[in-house]
Write a protein that holds these residues in place. Structure first.
Motif, PDB file in Angstrom:
ATOM      1  N   ARG A 123      66.153  -8.211 -21.725  1.00 18.40           N
ATOM      2  CA  ARG A 123      65.224  -8.686 -22.042  1.00 18.40           C
ATOM      3  C   ARG A 123      64.502  -9.232 -23.867  1.00 18.40           C
ATOM      4  O   ARG A 123      64.861 -10.294 -23.904  1.00 18.40           O
ATOM      5  CB  ARG A 123      63.711  -9.062 -21.866  1.00 18.40           C
ATOM      6  CG  ARG A 123      62.313 -10.234 -21.743  1.00 18.40           C
ATOM      7  CD  ARG A 123      61.771  -9.571 -20.848  1.00 18.40           C
ATOM      8  NE  ARG A 123      60.279 -11.782 -21.338  1.00 18.40           N
ATOM      9  CZ  ARG A 123      59.298 -11.490 -20.276  1.00 18.40           C
ATOM     10  NH1 ARG A 123      59.421 -10.425 -19.843  1.00 18.40           N
ATOM     11  NH2 ARG A 123      58.794 -12.800 -20.105  1.00 18.40           N
TER      12      ARG A 123
ATOM     13  N   ARG B 122      49.153 -11.787 -31.796  1.00 18.21           N
ATOM     14  CA  ARG B 122      49.455 -12.546 -30.494  1.00 18.21           C
ATOM     15  C   ARG B 122      49.178 -13.802 -30.562  1.00 18.21           C
ATOM     16  O   ARG B 122      49.820 -15.526 -30.224  1.00 18.21           O
ATOM     17  CB  ARG B 122      48.531 -12.113 -29.188  1.00 18.21           C
ATOM     18  CG  ARG B 122      48.741 -12.626 -27.788  1.00 18.21           C
ATOM     19  CD  ARG B 122      48.491 -11.566 -26.759  1.00 18.21           C
ATOM     20  NE  ARG B 122      49.438 -10.055 -26.506  1.00 18.21           N
ATOM     21  CZ  ARG B 122      50.959 -10.783 -26.306  1.00 18.21           C
ATOM     22  NH1 ARG B 122      51.288 -11.980 -25.550  1.00 18.21           N
ATOM     23  NH2 ARG B 122      51.102  -9.323 -26.108  1.00 18.21           N
TER      24      ARG B 122
ATOM     25  N   ALA C  98      51.276 -17.160 -30.623  1.00 15.08           N
ATOM     26  CA  ALA C  98      51.436 -18.975 -29.430  1.00 15.08           C
ATOM     27  C   ALA C  98      51.018 -19.132 -30.878  1.00 15.08           C
ATOM     28  O   ALA C  98      51.533 -20.966 -30.690  1.00 15.08           O
ATOM     29  CB  ALA C  98      50.225 -18.301 -28.605  1.00 15.08           C
TER      30      ALA C  98
ATOM     31  N   GLN D  11      57.133 -18.520 -26.737  1.00 17.04           N
ATOM     32  CA  GLN D  11      56.363 -17.723 -25.868  1.00 17.04           C
ATOM     33  C   GLN D  11      57.199 -16.497 -24.837  1.00 17.04           C
ATOM     34  O   GLN D  11      56.584 -16.229 -23.582  1.00 17.04           O
ATOM     35  CB  GLN D  11      56.733 -19.646 -24.811  1.00 17.04           C
ATOM     36  CG  GLN D  11      55.807 -19.465 -23.634  1.00 17.04           C
ATOM     37  CD  GLN D  11      54.522 -19.048 -24.409  1.00 17.04           C
ATOM     38  OE1 GLN D  11      53.685 -20.434 -24.467  1.00 17.04           O
ATOM     39  NE2 GLN D  11      53.577 -17.957 -23.905  1.00 17.04           N
ATOM     40  N   ASP D  12      58.358 -16.675 -24.666  1.00 21.67           N
ATOM     41  CA  ASP D  12      58.782 -15.205 -23.307  1.00 21.67           C
ATOM     42  C   ASP D  12      58.673 -13.665 -24.178  1.00 21.67           C
ATOM     43  O   ASP D  12      57.747 -13.023 -23.551  1.00 21.67           O
ATOM     44  CB  ASP D  12      60.611 -15.792 -23.154  1.00 21.67           C
ATOM     45  CG  ASP D  12      61.226 -15.039 -22.205  1.00 21.67           C
ATOM     46  OD1 ASP D  12      60.779 -15.038 -20.941  1.00 21.67           O
ATOM     47  OD2 ASP D  12      61.473 -14.445 -22.864  1.00 21.67           O
TER      48      ASP D  12
ATOM     49  N   LEU E 130      55.756 -13.825 -25.875  1.00 22.29           N
ATOM     50  CA  LEU E 130      54.399 -13.583 -25.959  1.00 22.29           C
ATOM     51  C   LEU E 130      54.397 -13.024 -24.707  1.00 22.29           C
ATOM     52  O   LEU E 130      53.469 -12.644 -24.036  1.00 22.29           O
ATOM     53  CB  LEU E 130      53.936 -14.878 -26.131  1.00 22.29           C
ATOM     54  CG  LEU E 130      53.804 -15.392 -27.818  1.00 22.29           C
ATOM     55  CD1 LEU E 130      53.688 -16.781 -27.668  1.00 22.29           C
ATOM     56  CD2 LEU E 130      52.432 -14.134 -28.008  1.00 22.29           C
ATOM     57  N   ASP E 131      55.011 -13.243 -23.471  1.00 23.77           N
ATOM     58  CA  ASP E 131      54.799 -13.419 -22.105  1.00 23.77           C
ATOM     59  C   ASP E 131      55.498 -11.535 -22.347  1.00 23.77           C
ATOM     60  O   ASP E 131      55.235 -11.648 -20.743  1.00 23.77           O
ATOM     61  CB  ASP E 131      55.553 -13.741 -21.073  1.00 23.77           C
ATOM     62  CG  ASP E 131      55.189 -15.664 -20.757  1.00 23.77           C
ATOM     63  OD1 ASP E 131      53.844 -15.750 -21.327  1.00 23.77           O
ATOM     64  OD2 ASP E 131      55.699 -16.016 -20.754  1.00 23.77           O
ATOM     65  N   THR E 132      56.135 -11.425 -22.739  1.00 17.30           N
ATOM     66  CA  THR E 132      56.895  -9.361 -22.854  1.00 17.30           C
ATOM     67  C   THR E 132      55.898  -8.473 -22.747  1.00 17.30           C
ATOM     68  O   THR E 132      55.140  -8.712 -24.233  1.00 17.30           O
ATOM     69  CB  THR E 132      57.753  -9.380 -23.698  1.00 17.30           C
ATOM     70  OG1 THR E 132      59.250 -10.312 -23.459  1.00 17.30           O
ATOM     71  CG2 THR E 132      58.783  -8.306 -23.097  1.00 17.30           C
TER      72      THR E 132
END
Length: 597
Positions: free
Chosen positions: A352, A454, A458, A474-475, A477-479
């Protein structure tokens, strides 16, 4: 042990009804408010200007009958003050040689301290560790009194006021208070009277405002009835940003505060390093990114170096550093091919983060290199006779140092500058490898904590400042945040998660802010955190993570003592911060532990 919150001074602002030319009715309403509000808990009670007789009385202020009634009302207030542990602050209509005049007044335990507001030197009073002065005036004119306030050396300016209300008057008052509090690095509280007064030729109305260091912290408006507002001032907060006074003024009166308070009557933000209001927060983050970009562009332009070299992991910090590099090249008019982004997959790299790094670099149009480090590190393990099955600090740090070597050698080849990706949170906790990711030619993230980074990434994704990268950001940030130095699970998921090792960065960034900005003792940091995160984190959890913060913060100075160059683009930060590199943090841990007794 001295209570951790004994620096708290509690203010009670009161706006009582002041019927025209009726001092005893004004007193009666004031005494009712004092009783209803439980004023025994307050250290200071701030009343409106002319709280016993409004200036709308006009020519009647020369009447001996009305002045006698004012004196009778004053005697009633003096009698009530004997039962209180509070300073009472207001102004009074008095007479001298038959001529009426206004006097500032501070009452304590039945004693009356009067002074002329027109005197050049403002009076000074003390309650506990806090010093305050009284400045009866229209709050919007407060900036005119900056020299006198600075000369007084006070922590708090109290403003008893009685001004007509008009459209925008309260906003003007708040603006004046914020301007003075910012310029003098102090707090300001204003109480404006007028409830129940005549509506001709002016309209009067009451309000209570509290400002501190340029920010409006509390406000309340009155309409037909009197109002009360409690607010706590923290001497440690007020003193942290203020220079020591050039001379120590004698106080007209001083008394101890009422002791440690139950609860805290002021807002405690979970993110004190960022503005709370959404619009202001976004403007602040945008300014941070602009300053980052300018600092990096300046370094590249001044040195004449040709390339920006950085490792891109697909994590949050290297992402922001890469975005900053792209914007800096745009600012200088350079092609983004001057940026050399290097992926260096190791034993813990997940698909990822790896593919996010490659995709982001492609979207930004920079030059990329993919240099796996597994073979080089394995060879190094053979050289130093380290068993790779032993997943210890050697196993992890060898990877970080191999990556640093690659980046610096590439920068030598390319006449480039290694751009550091480490942030303030990692520097505070020492969560980096000495001689590895701890090093760089120039640091762009080092003044920004993890929470701020963060929010900034964003915002960049949302605003599309760098078109075409929003979905990838965004991906990222989601990691979950991870150093990715240990092999992932068989599923490919990274189980080495920084916040599971250290605790939430939101907490650590909070701890750091109050430790650096206000020099809070550990137990006081814990108390503030318990208030800010009530209902989100259990107090025992907060205490445990604060213990981790203390241990790491005070034992990792050796890494900060030889940190790369950077620009101080926000405060507080660790640039130039000094403590002994070999100190033992036990005294701070003991102080925190005493809070459990």
């Amino acid at each position: 042990m001295v209570p951790a919150m004994n620096s708290i001074i509690r203010l009670l602002g009161l706006v009582n009804r002041t019927p025209p030319a009726n001092p005893m009715a004004a007193l009666e309403d004031l005494l009712d408010l004092l009783s209803d509000s439980g004023s025994a808990a307050a250290d200071i009670v701030l009343l409106p200007r002319f709280a016993l007789c409004p200036p709308s009385s006009g020519e009647l202020m020369r009447s001996k009958t009305l002045l006698a009634a004012c004196e009778e009302a004053l005697n009633g207030l003096l009698l009530r003050s004997k039962e209180l542990e509070s300073f009472l602050v207001l102004t009074l209509p008095l007479q001298k040689n038959g001529i009426p005049y206004e006097a500032g007044a501070v009452i304590y335990k039945g004693e009356l301290y009067c002074f002329s507001p027109d005197e050049g030197e403002l009076p000074l009073f003390r309650v506990g560790d806090l010093s305050f002065t009284v400045l009866p005036c229209d709050p919007h004119r407060l900036p005119h009194y900056l020299p006198q306030v600075e000369d007084s050396g006070c922590d708090l300016v109290l403003v008893p006021s009685y001004e007509p209300v008009y459209a925008g008057s309260r906003r003007a008052a708040a603006k004046g208070m914020c301007a003075l509090s910012a310029a003098a690095s102090c707090a300001v509280a204003a109480v404006n009277g007028g409830v129940g007064d005549t509506s001709s030729p002016h309209l009067w109305g009451g309000y209570i405002l509290v400002a501190e260091e340029g920010n409006l912290l509390a406000q309340k408006c009155a309409e037909q009835e009197g109002i009360a507002l409690y607010h706590d001032f923290d001497c440690d907060l007020l003193r942290a940003a203020r220079p020591a006074p050039q001379r120590q003024r004698e106080a007209l009166c001083a008394h101890p505060c009422t002791g440690a308070k139950a609860g805290l009557l002021r807002e405690v933000s979970r993110t004190p390093y960022l503005p709370d209001k959404p619009g202001e927060r976004e403007r602040y983050l945008e300014e941070l990114f602009t300053l980052q970009t300018r600092a990096l562009a300046c370094r590249l332009d001044n040195t004449g170096l040709e390339r920006l070299v950085l490792g891109v992991s697909g994590g949050l910090d290297s992402t922001l550093a890469l975005l900053c590099c792209a914007r800096a090249c745009d600012l200088l008019g350079y092609p983004r091919q001057r940026i050399l982004g290097v992926t260096m997959p190791g034993f813990g790299t997940t698909d990822r983060t790896y593919y996010n790094a490659l995709l982001l670099m492609e979207q930004l149009g920079i030059e990329t290199r993919d240099i796996p480090i597994r073979n080089a590190v394995s060879s190094h393990f053979e050289d130093i006779a380290h068993d790779p099955a032993k997943r210890d600090a050697v196993y992890e740090n060898a990877q970080a140092r191999e990556r640093a070597q690659i980046l610096f050698d590439l920068s030598n080849q390319e006449n480039g500058l290694v751009v550091g990706t480490g942030d303030l949170s990692e520097a505070a906790l020492g969560f980096s490898t000495f001689g590895g990711d701890h090093l760089a030619g120039y640091n762009v993230n080092i003044c920004l904590n993890k929470t701020t980074i963060r929010e900034l990434v964003a915002l960049i994704a949302q605003r599309d400042w760098l078109p075409g990268v929003g979905e990838t950001l965004q991906d990222i940030l989601d990691t979950p945040v991870s150093p990715e130095l240990l092999p992932p699970a068989q599923s490919g998921e990274q189980h080495q998660k920084s916040e599971e090792i250290l605790g939430p960065y939101l907490l650590h960034d909070f701890f750091l802010h109050y430790t650096l900005r206000y020099h809070f003792a550990p137990l006081k940091v814990y108390n503030y955190a318990s208030i800010a995160f009530a209902g989100e984190y259990d107090p025992a959890f907060i205490r445990d993570k604060l213990g981790i913060f203390i241990r790491r913060f005070y034992t990792q100075q050796f890494k900060r003592s030889c940190a790369p160059d950077s620009a101080e683009i926000c405060r507080p930060n660790l640039c130039g911060f000094y403590i002994p590199s070999d100190m033992n943090p036990q005294v701070f841990l003991d102080e925190l532990a005493r809070g459990e007794e």
